[in-house]
Design a protein around this motif. Structure first.
Motif, mmCIF file in Angstrom:
data_model
loop_
_atom_site.group_PDB
_atom_site.id
_atom_site.type_symbol
_atom_site.label_atom_id
_atom_site.label_comp_id
_atom_site.label_asym_id
_atom_site.label_seq_id
_atom_site.Cartn_x
_atom_site.Cartn_y
_atom_site.Cartn_z
ATOM 1 N N ARG A 39 0.831 -1.212 0.000
ATOM 2 C CA ARG A 39 0.000 0.000 0.000
ATOM 3 C C ARG A 39 0.863 1.258 0.000
ATOM 4 O O ARG A 39 0.571 2.234 -0.708
ATOM 5 N N SER A 55 -15.071 -6.718 2.673
ATOM 6 C CA SER A 55 -13.612 -6.832 2.642
ATOM 7 C C SER A 55 -12.992 -6.453 1.306
ATOM 8 O O SER A 55 -11.769 -6.368 1.200
ATOM 9 N N CYS A 56 -13.823 -6.204 0.306
ATOM 10 C CA CYS A 56 -13.290 -6.011 -1.042
ATOM 11 C C CYS A 56 -14.287 -5.198 -1.871
ATOM 12 O O CYS A 56 -15.504 -5.382 -1.734
ATOM 13 N N ALA A 57 -13.770 -4.317 -2.708
ATOM 14 C CA ALA A 57 -14.648 -3.562 -3.604
ATOM 15 C C ALA A 57 -15.418 -4.526 -4.505
ATOM 16 O O ALA A 57 -14.829 -5.464 -5.050
ATOM 17 N N LYS A 82 -9.692 -4.068 4.290
ATOM 18 C CA LYS A 82 -10.140 -2.751 4.730
ATOM 19 C C LYS A 82 -10.192 -1.823 3.513
ATOM 20 O O LYS A 82 -9.312 -0.979 3.301
ATOM 21 N N PRO A 83 -11.207 -1.979 2.681
ATOM 22 C CA PRO A 83 -11.257 -1.189 1.434
ATOM 23 C C PRO A 83 -11.139 0.314 1.646
ATOM 24 O O PRO A 83 -10.516 1.008 0.837
ATOM 25 N N ARG A 84 -11.694 0.825 2.729
ATOM 26 C CA ARG A 84 -11.615 2.269 2.973
ATOM 27 C C ARG A 84 -10.195 2.724 3.259
ATOM 28 O O ARG A 84 -9.879 3.916 3.149
ATOM 29 N N HIS A 85 -9.353 1.778 3.641
ATOM 30 C CA HIS A 85 -7.950 2.089 3.915
ATOM 31 C C HIS A 85 -7.037 1.590 2.789
ATOM 32 O O HIS A 85 -5.822 1.507 2.960
ATOM 33 N N GLY A 86 -7.622 1.213 1.666
ATOM 34 C CA GLY A 86 -6.830 0.869 0.500
ATOM 35 C C GLY A 86 -6.348 -0.562 0.430
ATOM 36 O O GLY A 86 -5.497 -0.878 -0.399
ATOM 37 N N HIS A 142 -7.761 -4.394 -0.134
ATOM 38 C CA HIS A 142 -8.889 -5.246 -0.501
ATOM 39 C C HIS A 142 -8.494 -6.708 -0.314
ATOM 40 O O HIS A 142 -7.383 -7.109 -0.678
ATOM 41 N N TRP A 158 -7.954 0.416 -9.800
ATOM 42 C CA TRP A 158 -8.530 0.411 -8.454
ATOM 43 C C TRP A 158 -7.535 0.872 -7.394
ATOM 44 O O TRP A 158 -7.838 0.851 -6.225
ATOM 45 N N SER A 159 -6.324 1.260 -7.800
ATOM 46 C CA SER A 159 -5.353 1.743 -6.813
ATOM 47 C C SER A 159 -4.626 2.981 -7.321
ATOM 48 O O SER A 159 -3.453 3.184 -7.054
#
Length: 298
Positions: free
Chosen positions: A166, A202-204, A239-243, A245, A289-290
């Protein structure tokens, strides 16, 4: 004896896991196989009432080999050497079955989860849904040795891989890979793969749909969240909100191996090639997605 346990781990499980591709990583993708370990410590075999063959019934046999192309595509592959029946790293660190241990469990232990009560806690009491592993209760210190020497180092290393990915790329993707026993009686409707994203937590959803489309495009039947929605690893790290997945991937063992003899079938190589294709496509498709990380090495 806990001392014997520690000495055996040091002698027979050094190292306890392997990380491939970290030095040449080009994409923020980590494939993890926590249940495919095949090194059964001698102290464990001596303490068990079951044969080594019977203990293997809970093993996700050869899953890490199905994913062996991941480092070639710039991703990281991590897998355990120790078996799930010895210590299960897809559980909370102290998710312990009160029926398995002598004496009262400490207050910090989660002994009330359905997994622990069912005999499938961090230290499993059963394999194959009903076969008792041990002839009697264990000393609690035995569990603590396994957790300290194997569980905690594994989780620390996996967490570091994801945090480093990340920090370097702006996001991280964990694919937690497992195998599931086939349901021959339901073969007509039983999927070849089950994806678990904790029902979207847990994932987009776009990533889940991408993996599902890839597998379906290769001719596989794919289910979502039933009967496997993702275990502790998916829940803890996703933690998708924290980048970060996390998506769990379960594959039916019967499509690549004989579940009784543990021998690979001729279909193993075909599935291995298909998984290489999935990895390659994910490497190409996930950048959006990143924040558009660079696939090529700088």
């Amino acid at each position: 004896m806990p001392q014997d346990e520690a000495l055996c781990i040091a002698a027979e499980l050094d190292p306890p896991f392997t990380i491939l591709g970290a030095q040449s990583q080009r994409v923020p993708i980590v494939f993890n196989s926590p249940h495919s370990g095949r090194v059964y410590p001698s102290v464990f075999l001596a303490a068990s009432r079951l044969s080594a063959q019977a203990l293997r019934k809970s093993e996700d046999a050869y899953v890490e080999q199905l994913l062996q192309a991941a480092p070639e595509h710039g991703a990281v592959l991590m897998h355990a050497h120790f078996p799930r029946a010895y210590v299960d790293i897809n559980r909370e660190p102290y998710e312990l079955d009160p029926l398995l241990f002598n004496g009262r469990l400490p207050d910090f232990v989660n002994s009330q989860s359905l997994r622990a009560i069912g005999g499938l806690g961090t230290i499993a009491r059963i394999v194959n849904e009903k076969e008792e592993i041990y002839p009697g209760p264990l000393a609690l210190d035995t569990a603590f040795v396994r957790i300290e020497k194997l569980y905690k180092p594994y989780h620390a290393a996996l967490g570091e891989l994801l945090q480093a990915s990340r920090a370097r790329f702006g996001g991280a993707f964990l694919f937690d890979c497992h195998s599931m026993p086939s349901q021959q009686a339901e073969r007509g409707g039983w999927p070849d793969f089950v994806l678990g994203d904790r029902f979207g937590a847990s994932c987009a959803p776009e990533i889940t749909r991408l993996v599902m489309a890839l597998l379906k495009g290769l001719g596989y039947r794919v289910g979502l969240n039933k009967p496997y929605a993702g275990g502790y690893i998916t829940e803890h790290f996703g933690k998708p909100r924290h980048g970060i997945h996390a998506l769990q991937i379960e594959v039916d063992r019967s499509i690549y191996m004989n579940e009784e003899t543990f021998e690979k079938t001729p279909a193993f190589m075909s599935l291995q090639r298909d998984m290489s294709h999935v990895v390659s496509t994910l490497v190409q498709e996930l950048p959006r997605w990143s924040g558009g990380y660079k696939v090529a090495a700088e």
